[in-house]
Design an enzyme around this catalytic site. Structure first.
Site, PDB file in Angstrom:
ATOM      1  N   ARG A 196       0.844  -1.202   0.000  1.00 34.29           N
ATOM      2  CA  ARG A 196       0.000   0.000   0.000  1.00 34.29           C
ATOM      3  C   ARG A 196       0.880   1.252   0.000  1.00 34.29           C
ATOM      4  NH1 ARG A 196      -5.176   1.502  -1.287  1.00 34.29           N
ATOM      5  NH2 ARG A 196      -6.206   2.746   0.306  1.00 34.29           N
ATOM      6  N   THR A 256      -9.480   0.381  -9.909  1.00 35.03           N
ATOM      7  CA  THR A 256      -8.708  -0.714  -9.302  1.00 35.03           C
ATOM      8  C   THR A 256      -8.776  -1.955 -10.203  1.00 35.03           C
ATOM      9  OG1 THR A 256      -9.185   0.212  -7.132  1.00 35.03           O
ATOM     10  CG2 THR A 256      -8.455  -2.071  -7.146  1.00 35.03           C
ATOM     11  N   THR A 287      -4.033  -0.940  -7.412  1.00 34.55           N
ATOM     12  CA  THR A 287      -4.805   0.269  -7.723  1.00 34.55           C
ATOM     13  C   THR A 287      -3.946   1.530  -7.787  1.00 34.55           C
ATOM     14  OG1 THR A 287      -6.763   1.547  -7.076  1.00 34.55           O
ATOM     15  CG2 THR A 287      -5.358   0.818  -5.289  1.00 34.55           C
ATOM     16  N   ASN A 304      -6.036   4.115  -7.332  1.00 35.78           N
ATOM     17  CA  ASN A 304      -7.256   4.731  -6.792  1.00 35.78           C
ATOM     18  C   ASN A 304      -8.180   5.140  -7.929  1.00 35.78           C
ATOM     19  OD1 ASN A 304      -8.988   5.320  -4.714  1.00 35.78           O
ATOM     20  ND2 ASN A 304      -8.257   7.394  -4.450  1.00 35.78           N
ATOM     21  N   GLN A 326      -3.927   7.995  -3.932  1.00 33.39           N
ATOM     22  CA  GLN A 326      -4.364   7.194  -2.777  1.00 33.39           C
ATOM     23  C   GLN A 326      -4.510   8.027  -1.511  1.00 33.39           C
ATOM     24  OE1 GLN A 326      -5.952   3.985  -3.351  1.00 33.39           O
ATOM     25  NE2 GLN A 326      -4.008   3.789  -4.435  1.00 33.39           N
ATOM     26  N   ASP A 331      -7.821   8.329   0.063  1.00 33.88           N
ATOM     27  CA  ASP A 331      -8.423   7.264   0.881  1.00 33.88           C
ATOM     28  C   ASP A 331      -8.251   7.523   2.375  1.00 33.88           C
ATOM     29  OD1 ASP A 331      -9.688   5.755  -0.975  1.00 33.88           O
ATOM     30  OD2 ASP A 331      -8.168   4.201  -1.144  1.00 33.88           O
ATOM     31  N   SER A 365      -7.997   1.062   3.025  1.00 36.94           N
ATOM     32  CA  SER A 365      -8.428   0.523   1.735  1.00 36.94           C
ATOM     33  C   SER A 365      -9.624  -0.399   1.913  1.00 36.94           C
ATOM     34  CB  SER A 365      -7.266  -0.269   1.131  1.00 36.94           C
ATOM     35  OG  SER A 365      -7.668  -0.955  -0.022  1.00 36.94           O
ATOM     36  N   GLY A 392     -13.734   0.259  -5.568  1.00 41.29           N
ATOM     37  CA  GLY A 392     -13.852   0.983  -4.296  1.00 41.29           C
ATOM     38  C   GLY A 392     -14.509   0.111  -3.236  1.00 41.29           C
TER      39      GLY A 392
HETATM   40  N1  GLY Z   1      -8.399   3.011  -3.491  1.00 44.02           N
HETATM   41  C1  GLY Z   1      -9.463   2.141  -3.235  1.00 44.02           C
HETATM   42  C2  GLY Z   1      -9.185   1.245  -2.086  1.00 44.02           C
HETATM   43  O1  GLY Z   1      -8.042   0.958  -1.805  1.00 44.02           O
HETATM   44  O2  GLY Z   1     -10.114   0.819  -1.463  1.00 44.02           O
END
Ligand code: GLY
Length: 559
Positions: free
Chosen positions: A100, A375, A393, A395, A414, A417, A446, A468
């Site tokens: 991440r 994603t 992803t 995003n 990101q 998020d 996420s 998402g």
């Molecule tokens: N960017 C979407 C997620 O990680 O949930």
């Protein structure tokens, strides 16, 4: 628990026809039947099959797909973003690799607040929206853990594709057109996706990405060092300093890929492995299924069952908003995924009526963002016992829209998020608490939910989804129908999907749901929002000793 809800399977007309034999260009098995791959793109899956032909296993195949998707599907994922990987290696180890994005060292809690209010533009577009990408580090680690080939072997086919070019699909053309105004703000992005007049490249024109090919080749030659310590990091640091960003080359040098402990739960006689925080996916997939199994699912009428699923989702997403964040920074109660906790929630659910919304405001939500298939998910498995689930992803479509000149790499957004401010919704309408507040070196929460399924300790399924927060809902529904109701996974994926995320307090329903069920749900108090098509899941199931890969039928129809 009894199997098969006849009423549901009869009434619930599938959204799209599912093939009896699910192999497509998107989901393939090697000619010897030993390796299977499913992705959202036929070119990416083709590259994986070439890698298999050269001696690669499921791990190699999955990594080659991840790099190829960065070329042909760069609006959804790529090396400018992050990923979560769940893998069961042939030696039996089950590992969770956290790639991440991390917030830069200069990130601060209020960095997106302007005049007392969160400014979504700042966290979604441009320099400040970008987190330090983790995909290269995680894919490299995966390669070292379980690949048979080298990192170079699995990157170069994608570099060749980027150089040669490919025809733009209608779905990609639609995303380019939808984001053209923001892509035009960044010359290196415009140079890839727009023509000389800043008009979006149309479907079926050829997209060549020479800079991206060169970046891939440099990583193939020098390894992740090129990305985190070399030219890529330096170029990015310089661009950020000149364009209002806070990321430095030191942020790249201090990026850490982390090994996490998977969330393990039981459902319908199967053992599920899900991804832990900083994803909310593993916790809430387990939580929702735990709540569902408190009821006699087999005796419920179809509308009652959908109602129950929606209620379970609502309670889980309310918990997500309050409790979830990066567990390196905040204490996340993993007992959310405990069966005893599910019992307490089940007692609050009435099968007659939806429970009233629980506190908190309902900020405006961009439903387009929520329902777009941002994603991507990659599924791969082989007969040696490697089972891979990668959700990756940048995003929202094309992430921050920033491409650093000379790199060809689309950088994520990101940072959106994170919860920029308590009560402020992100691009998906999700709100959060202090648990997911911005902080230096923290990872944004996420919903990505790569999942592995085991029966009697043996792997039988790998799955995951894009879209998402609907990722959690899709994975729950695929698991419910395939594990509890014993549907083949392609049929499970073709069922009309629903999604309820507490905020907004709306039940999203695919148009394929029969009208009488929609009406019954409205009578129970649900505020329905009908949507043509929701999500993009990929899975591989072991059936009668054979690997059966399945790609999302909704994506295949769209392309
Ligand atoms: N960017 C979407 C997620 O990680 O949930």
């Amino acid at each position: 628990m009894k199997k098969i809800v006849l009423a549901l399977s009869v009434c619930c007309i599938a959204l799209v026809a599912h093939a009896e034999f699910p192999e497509t260009d998107y989901a393939q098995v090697s000619p010897d039947g030993k390796v299977a791959v499913a992705s959202v793109n036929p070119e990416a899956t083709r590259i994986a099959m070439e890698v298999v032909k050269r001696g690669g296993n499921a791990v190699d195949a999955a990594i080659s797909v991840a790099f190829a998707l960065g070329v042909v599907d760069g609006h959804n994922s790529g090396i400018g973003g992050g990923c979560f990987i769940l893998v069961r290696l042939a030696d039996g180890r089950i590992l969770a690799l956290d790639g991440r994005e991390m917030a830069p060292a200069a990130a601060t809690r209020d960095m997106y607040i302007v005049n007392g209010k969160a400014d979504p533009e700042l966290s979604r577009t441009g320099a400040l929206a970008v987190g330090i990408p983790g995909s290269v580090a995680a894919l490299d680690k995966l390669q070292k853990l379980g690949g048979k080939l080298t990192f170079r072997d699995v990157i170069l086919p994608a570099a060749d594709l980027a150089e040669k070019g490919f025809p733009i699909s209608p779905a990609l053309a639609e995303r380019i057109a939808a984001t053209a105004d923001n892509l035009a703000k960044f010359p290196a992005s415009a140079a890839i996706y727009l023509d000389k007049n800043n008009q979006p490249l149309p479907a079926f024109s050829i997209l060549q990405q020479k800079d991206l090919a060169a970046t891939y080749r440099a990583i193939a030659k020098q390894g992740p060092r090129y990305f985190y310590h070399g030219d890529f990091a330096k170029k990015t640091g310089r661009w950020m300093a000149a364009n209002g960003g806070v990321i430095t080359d030191k942020d790249f040098a201090s990026y850490q890929m982390k090994m996490r402990k998977p969330i393990v739960s039981e459902f319908a006689g199967y053992t599920l492995y899900g991804f832990p925080p900083p994803s909310s996916g593993g916790v809430h997939v387990a939580q929702i299924l735990n709540i569902l199994e408190q009821f006699d699912l087999d005796t419920l009428a179809p509308a009652e069952r959908y109602h129950l699923i929606a209620e379970a989702m609502k309670f889980a997403f309310a918990d997500r908003a309050h409790w979830l964040g990066d567990s390196d920074f905040t204490k996340v109660p993993l007992s959310l995924a405990d069966k005893r906790y599910a019992q307490t929630i089940a007692k609050k659910i009435s099968l007659e009526k939806t429970t009233a919304d629980i506190a908190h405001g309902n900020p405006d939500v961009d439903i387009q963002h929520l329902m777009n298939k941002h994603t991507t998910h990659i599924a791969a498995a082989d007969m040696e016992g490697n089972w891979v689930a990668i959700t990756s992803t940048v995003n929202t479509s094309f992430g921050s829209k920033v491409v650093i000149p000379g790199t060809g790499v689309v950088l994520n957004n990101q940072m959106d998020d994170f919860s920029a401010q308590v009560g402020a919704a992100n691009a998906f309408g999700l709100v959060g608490s202090d648990a997911n507040a911005v902080a230096a070196k923290k990872r944004p929460l996420s919903s990505m939910s790569p999942t592995l399924v085991f029966k009697n300790n043996e792997p039988v399924m790998t799955l995951g989804a894009a879209g998402g927060p609907t990722i959690i809902s899709q994975v729950v529904q695929t698991l419910l129908y395939s594990l509890n109701d014993s549907m083949p996974v392609e049929k499970a994926m073709a069922q009309a999907r629903i999604h309820q995320q507490w905020n907004p307090n709306v039940l999203f329903v695919e148009a394929a749901m029969p009208v009488e069920i929609q009406q019954a749900l409205q009578k129970k108090g649900h505020d329905l929002k009908i949507w043509p098509s929701m999500g993009a899941s990929q899975a591989i199931q072991l059936r009668d000793g054979k690997l059966v890969p399945v790609a999302e039928p909704r994506v295949i129809l769209q392309n």
